[in-house]
Design an enzyme around this catalytic site. Structure first.
Site, mmCIF file in Angstrom:
data_model
loop_
_atom_site.group_PDB
_atom_site.id
_atom_site.type_symbol
_atom_site.label_atom_id
_atom_site.label_comp_id
_atom_site.label_asym_id
_atom_site.label_seq_id
_atom_site.Cartn_x
_atom_site.Cartn_y
_atom_site.Cartn_z
ATOM 1 N N ASP A 139 0.823 -1.215 0.000
ATOM 2 C CA ASP A 139 0.000 0.000 0.000
ATOM 3 C C ASP A 139 0.854 1.262 0.000
ATOM 4 O OD1 ASP A 139 -2.643 -0.939 -0.155
ATOM 5 O OD2 ASP A 139 -2.688 -1.414 1.977
ATOM 6 N N ASN B 145 7.684 -9.348 -9.325
ATOM 7 C CA ASN B 145 8.948 -9.973 -9.715
ATOM 8 C C ASN B 145 9.687 -10.595 -8.533
ATOM 9 O OD1 ASN B 145 11.558 -10.281 -11.341
ATOM 10 N ND2 ASN B 145 12.171 -8.779 -9.793
ATOM 11 N N TYR C 232 9.390 -23.915 -5.159
ATOM 12 C CA TYR C 232 9.462 -22.895 -6.196
ATOM 13 C C TYR C 232 8.557 -23.250 -7.371
ATOM 14 C CZ TYR C 232 11.694 -19.533 -9.380
ATOM 15 O OH TYR C 232 11.941 -18.498 -10.251
ATOM 16 N N LYS D 158 5.233 -21.094 -8.562
ATOM 17 C CA LYS D 158 5.178 -20.501 -9.890
ATOM 18 C C LYS D 158 3.999 -21.050 -10.693
ATOM 19 C CE LYS D 158 8.674 -17.711 -9.581
ATOM 20 N NZ LYS D 158 8.438 -16.246 -9.546
#
Length: 256
Positions: free
Chosen positions: A65, A83, A149, A153
């Site tokens: 925020d 990212n 991971y 993803k």
């Protein structure tokens, strides 16, 4: 007003390359980075007036925020890029279930928080916007030990499709990119920690894994993300774009 963007994990690697790319759009870029030291490169940057660093965890809604407030104070929020990533291996036979779930959350939570924050702000402002989530070729091509991971993803790619369907009619596009191996600081540190012969072997293997014969440069992945954020990609949503030099379509020939 000019446009503004938020990039998580914007202090290094793909994130840093993207921040610098977006500055060429004459907008303001807010970079979220867990380690404040990774934002030091902003000092003295030619476009420093349009660069804003926020030190904190991208999975923290308060941090997200804050970044959004800063972006919207500088211009119309046009894009958000999730990212930030954590690379930690674990296998279910040797790690506790709790540890595995924590590692999945370490990558998934930041993307969920980022998407939710951006969508709420786009809707409240009544403006269109674009979100790009950074996935990985590993979402579809797993390697041993990388279950947390890979799982995170794959979930991020599913979330990308779900959000694209739900919010497309509200003017919000959501896409993902799936890089292969990238010549980031982390990759360079990994090679630097190897003996010269081992490092050379890794580089040969990486060249063989990518039909283009090399790993990506961060700027190449950044360019693909910037395109998906742009109006030129105005009819693309719900897509996961491989930026992997052909790694995901390579099949090794058993006769070779």
């Amino acid at each position: 007003m000019s446009r503004s963007y938020v990039v998580t994990g914007g202090g290094r690697g793909i994130g840093k390359a993207l921040v610098e790319h977006l500055l060429g759009d004459a907008g303001t870029v807010v970079a979220i980075e867990r380690d404040p030291a990774e934002l030091a490169w902003m000092d003295g940057h030619p476009a420093r007036a349009r660069l804003i660093g926020v030190a904190g965890d991208a999975a923290d809604e308060t941090v997200a925020d804050q970044a959004c407030d800063l972006a919207q104070a500088a211009g119309v929020l046009a894009g958000w890029v999730n990212n930030a990533a954590v690379f930690r291996d674990a296998s279910v036979h040797s790690a506790t279930t709790e540890h595995v779930l924590d590692l999945i959350a370490a990558n998934l939570n930041a993307a969920v928080v980022g998407c939710a924050t951006a969508i709420r702000r786009f809707l409240a402002a009544g403006t269109p916007g674009a979100i790009v989530n950074v996935s990985s070729h590993q979402a579809r091509q797993a390697v041993p030990g990388c279950l947390p991971y890979v799982t995170a993803k794959a979930a991020i790619e599913g979330m990308t499709r779900a959000l694209a369907v739900e919010y497309g009619r509200r003017g919000i596009r959501v896409n993902a990119v799936a890089p292969g191996s990238v010549d980031t600081e982390r990759y360079a540190r990994f090679l630097g920690a190897q003996a010269p012969a081992d490092a050379a072997r890794v580089e040969r293997e990486m060249a063989l894994s990518h039909p283009l014969g090399r790993v990506a440069r961060p700027q190449e992945v950044a360019a693909a993300i910037a395109y998906l954020l742009s109006e030129d990609a105005g009819f693309i949503t719900g897509a996961t774009v491989p930026v992997d030099g052909g790694r995901s379509v390579l099949a090794h020939d058993p006769e070779s």
